[in-house]
Motif scaffolding. Structure first.
Motif, short mmCIF file in Angstrom:
data_model
loop_
_atom_site.label_atom_id
_atom_site.label_comp_id
_atom_site.label_asym_id
_atom_site.label_seq_id
_atom_site.Cartn_x
_atom_site.Cartn_y
_atom_site.Cartn_z
N LEU A 260 145.81 -10.74 33.93
CA LEU A 260 147.18 -10.26 34.11
C LEU A 260 147.23 -8.73 34.15
O LEU A 260 148.30 -8.14 34.06
CB LEU A 260 148.07 -10.79 32.98
CG LEU A 260 148.22 -12.32 32.94
CD1 LEU A 260 148.90 -12.78 31.65
CD2 LEU A 260 149.01 -12.83 34.14
N GLY A 261 146.07 -8.10 34.28
CA GLY A 261 146.02 -6.64 34.31
C GLY A 261 146.27 -6.05 32.93
O GLY A 261 145.94 -6.66 31.90
N ARG A 262 146.91 -4.85 32.91
CA ARG A 262 147.20 -4.20 31.63
C ARG A 262 148.29 -4.98 30.90
O ARG A 262 149.30 -5.37 31.49
CB ARG A 262 147.73 -2.76 31.86
CG ARG A 262 146.66 -1.76 32.23
CD ARG A 262 145.62 -1.51 31.15
NE ARG A 262 146.18 -0.99 29.89
CZ ARG A 262 145.59 -1.16 28.70
NH1 ARG A 262 144.47 -1.85 28.57
NH2 ARG A 262 146.13 -0.63 27.61
N ILE A 263 148.09 -5.18 29.62
CA ILE A 263 149.06 -5.95 28.82
C ILE A 263 149.73 -5.04 27.80
O ILE A 263 149.06 -4.20 27.18
CB ILE A 263 148.34 -7.12 28.11
CG1 ILE A 263 148.09 -8.26 29.11
CG2 ILE A 263 149.13 -7.63 26.91
CD1 ILE A 263 147.35 -9.44 28.54
N ALA A 264 151.05 -5.20 27.65
CA ALA A 264 151.76 -4.50 26.56
C ALA A 264 152.55 -5.55 25.78
O ALA A 264 153.34 -6.30 26.37
CB ALA A 264 152.71 -3.46 27.14
N VAL A 265 152.30 -5.65 24.47
CA VAL A 265 153.02 -6.65 23.68
C VAL A 265 154.46 -6.18 23.45
O VAL A 265 154.71 -4.98 23.28
CB VAL A 265 152.33 -6.96 22.32
CG1 VAL A 265 150.95 -7.53 22.52
CG2 VAL A 265 152.30 -5.75 21.41
N GLU A 266 155.38 -7.14 23.46
CA GLU A 266 156.78 -6.83 23.16
C GLU A 266 156.99 -6.93 21.65
O GLU A 266 156.19 -7.57 20.95
CB GLU A 266 157.68 -7.84 23.90
CG GLU A 266 157.57 -7.71 25.41
CD GLU A 266 158.46 -8.72 26.14
OE1 GLU A 266 159.13 -9.54 25.50
OE2 GLU A 266 158.46 -8.65 27.39
N PRO A 267 158.08 -6.37 21.13
CA PRO A 267 158.32 -6.47 19.69
C PRO A 267 158.48 -7.94 19.26
O PRO A 267 159.02 -8.74 20.03
CB PRO A 267 159.65 -5.72 19.50
CG PRO A 267 159.82 -4.89 20.72
CD PRO A 267 159.09 -5.57 21.83
N GLY A 268 158.01 -8.26 18.07
CA GLY A 268 158.21 -9.60 17.50
C GLY A 268 156.97 -10.48 17.60
O GLY A 268 156.46 -10.71 18.68
N ARG A 269 156.46 -10.89 16.44
CA ARG A 269 155.31 -11.81 16.39
C ARG A 269 155.59 -12.82 15.27
O ARG A 269 156.18 -12.46 14.26
CB ARG A 269 154.02 -11.08 15.99
CG ARG A 269 153.78 -9.86 16.76
CD ARG A 269 152.76 -9.01 16.03
NE ARG A 269 152.65 -7.75 16.75
CZ ARG A 269 151.76 -6.82 16.50
NH1 ARG A 269 150.89 -7.01 15.52
NH2 ARG A 269 151.74 -5.72 17.20
N HIS A 270 155.10 -14.02 15.47
CA HIS A 270 155.29 -15.04 14.42
C HIS A 270 154.03 -15.87 14.27
O HIS A 270 153.27 -16.05 15.23
CB HIS A 270 156.48 -15.95 14.75
CG HIS A 270 157.77 -15.22 14.69
ND1 HIS A 270 158.30 -14.56 15.77
CD2 HIS A 270 158.62 -14.99 13.66
CE1 HIS A 270 159.42 -13.97 15.42
NE2 HIS A 270 159.64 -14.22 14.14
N LEU A 271 153.85 -16.37 13.06
CA LEU A 271 152.65 -17.16 12.76
C LEU A 271 153.07 -18.55 12.29
O LEU A 271 153.95 -18.66 11.42
CB LEU A 271 151.88 -16.44 11.64
CG LEU A 271 150.38 -16.67 11.54
CD1 LEU A 271 149.68 -16.34 12.84
CD2 LEU A 271 149.82 -15.81 10.42
N PHE A 272 152.47 -19.58 12.86
CA PHE A 272 152.80 -20.96 12.49
C PHE A 272 151.55 -21.67 12.01
O PHE A 272 150.64 -21.92 12.81
CB PHE A 272 153.36 -21.72 13.71
CG PHE A 272 154.63 -21.13 14.24
CD1 PHE A 272 155.86 -21.60 13.82
CD2 PHE A 272 154.60 -20.07 15.15
CE1 PHE A 272 157.03 -21.04 14.30
CE2 PHE A 272 155.76 -19.51 15.63
CZ PHE A 272 156.98 -20.00 15.20
N PRO A 273 151.47 -22.01 10.72
CA PRO A 273 150.34 -22.82 10.26
C PRO A 273 150.42 -24.18 10.94
O PRO A 273 151.52 -24.75 11.05
CB PRO A 273 150.57 -22.96 8.75
CG PRO A 273 151.69 -22.04 8.42
CD PRO A 273 152.45 -21.74 9.67
N LEU A 274 149.31 -24.73 11.40
CA LEU A 274 149.37 -25.97 12.18
C LEU A 274 149.02 -27.20 11.34
O LEU A 274 148.19 -27.14 10.44
CB LEU A 274 148.43 -25.88 13.39
CG LEU A 274 148.71 -24.74 14.35
CD1 LEU A 274 147.80 -24.83 15.58
CD2 LEU A 274 150.18 -24.73 14.79
#
Ligand SMILES: Cc1cc2nc3c(=O)[nH]c(=O)nc-3n(C[C@H](O)[C@H](O)[C@H](O)COP(=O)(O)OP(=O)(O)OC[C@H]3O[C@@H](n4cnc5c(N)ncnc54)[C@H](O)[C@@H]3O)c2cc1C
Length: 415
Positions: A260-274
């Motif tokens: 996808l070329g250069r990547i920039a993360v947007e604000p907001g991350r979440h973690l889900f235990p599976l």
């Protein structure tokens, strides 16, 4: 509207839905559209994470029938190709498999949409239905009795219903009230979710990189954006979520092999235990379960909410038939129809997703060979690939109930 079970002027409903996640809102709308008097007990809170959903197969048809899809269609990206890439670096690796929607005569497999946007459209529709009453509240206790169930709310209201639909997620109070036990297995994996912008177009291709810790999936969103679900061992997932924006952007670009070329993360991350959760039944004692109250799967193959929407369509159909024949929708006889409608779908998908995940994580050489051979066969033979695609979208044995849910309100009863 059928009023056989409604006592005018009191809080007795044909159906009370508990929980306002996507499965609960869809179930409340679908049931209310049958003409059954319906109450929804759900807090009006902003959606709290940045998950997206790849809506597959009949899910879009159902949302269309619920008059939800036209409100949110422009916020979703088409999924036309799905690539599976073996990125395990192991000695025995599977070949890349590419599924294309035109092979099975479709314009798209489905659409990826941010849950926040989907929820907003569902919320808007719930406010329009005259047979649906919303309580901005939570269920504090559910008490199923022979002729009705009673729900006590946090704000000290008391409602009664012939049928309670438990859409209250993983820690389901309704499931406990129904006396339904759950088999739960922790997977020792966690899913990190975040959204990205990228310099190259995704061309409506979703790419799933299979790593020894789980899949890392890049799923198209409208424009040059994608959502990422990165499944890893808990410690690695904790490391990733703690990275700076720049570091996580670099890590995602490396993991995506720069497709996808250069990547920039947007604000907001979440973690889900599976985990995998399988309740022993999906209905009992005047209570029917939908969504994650009824099944929890790891996010592989985008199955969770698609199954939750089929739960919603099926319970609405069961209620529609019951009220049309003046049956009480909460009796064991009626609930049995829901149980048999859902059994094969939920059991088979849970099994397949569990196996797919286990085969990816396995360090056992014969298991790795089997997985590689299976993917090789699917990649080489068009008929097998088409079968896998159709089954991935919706179960083949399912009669086309999804989308048959009426968009029309039944005529109001004469006074
Ligand atoms: C990382 C990740 C990615 C995923 N990607 C996909 C995908 O691409 N496609 C797909 O189909 N699925 C996907 N899923 C699965 C999907 O997100 C879930 O199936 C779906 O969100 C579950 O919705 P739900 O309405 O059942 O539960 P929830 O969203 O958990 O909603 C339950 C609601 O009930 C409320 N509640 C709880 N108790 C009470 C009470 N006592 N009274 C009133 N309200 C109550 C809660 O506040 C909550 O609002 C993914 C899951 C994960 C973890």
């Amino acid at each position: 509207m059928n009023d056989a079970f409604v006592t005018s002027g009191s809080d007795i409903y044909d159906v009370v839905v508990v929980g306002g996640g996507p499965a609960g809102l869809a179930a409340a709308i679908a049931v209310a559209q049958t003409g059954a008097t319906t109450a929804l007990i759900a807090r009006r809170l902003p959606y709290s994470d940045n998950r997206t959903t790849a809506l597959l197969g009949g899910s879009v048809d159902l949302l269309q029938a619920l008059d939800v899809w036209p409100r949110t269609r422009d916020k979703a990206a088409q999924l036309q190709v799905m690539r599976l890439v073996d990125d395990t670096g192991r000695l025995i690796r599977a070949p890349e498999v590419r599924f294309s929607c035109d092979e099975i005569g479709l314009e798209a497999f489905g659409y990826n949409i941010e849950n926040r946007a989907l929820l907003a459209a569902l919320e808007e529709r719930t406010a329009e239905l005259p047979t649906l009453t919303r309580f901005d509240d939570e269920a504090a206790a559910v008490d199923p009795q022979d002729d009705a169930a009673t729900i006590h709310t946090g704000q000290r209201k008391k409602l009664s219903a012939r049928l309670v639909i438990g859409a209250d997620g993983r820690q389901s109070l309704c499931r406990e009230a129904a006396g339904i036990a759950v088999n739960r297995r922790e997977l020792h994996q966690a899913a990190l979710t975040f959204n990205i912008t990228h310099s190259r177009p995704h061309r409506n291709i979703s790419t799933e990189f299979h790593t020894p810790q789980g899949p890392c999936v890049f799923v198209p969103l409208p424009g040059d954006r994608s959502s990422v679900v990165w499944v890893a061992a808990p410690r690695e997932a904790e490391r990733l979520i703690a990275l700076s924006d720049g570091e996580l952007s670099d890590a995602a670009e490396k993991q995506s092999h720069s497709i996808l070329g250069r990547i920039a993360v947007e604000p907001g991350r979440h973690l889900f235990p599976l985990a995998i959760e399988q309740p022993r039944a999906v209905a009992q004692n005047r209570i029917a379960l939908v969504g994650e109250a009824a099944h929890v799967l790891p996010p592989i193959g985008a199955q969770g909410l698609n199954m939750g929407l089929r739960d919603a369509a099926d319970i609405a159909e069961v209620v529609r038939r019951a009220t049309a024949s003046h049956e009480d929708p909460g009796t064991p006889r009626v609930l049995k129809r829901y149980v048999s409608a859902r059994r094969a779908d939920v059991a088979s998908r849970t099994f397949v997703i569990d196996m797919a995940n286990r085969s990816l994580l396995s360090a056992f050489l014969p298991m790795q060979s089997l997985r590689a051979a299976g993917l090789h066969l699917i990649g080489s033979f068009g008929s097998l690939r088409r079968l896998a695609m159709r089954e991935g979208l919706a179960p083949s044995w399912r009669s086309p109930r999804v989308g048959q849910v009426s968009t029309e309100m039944p005529a109001a009863p004469s006074e």
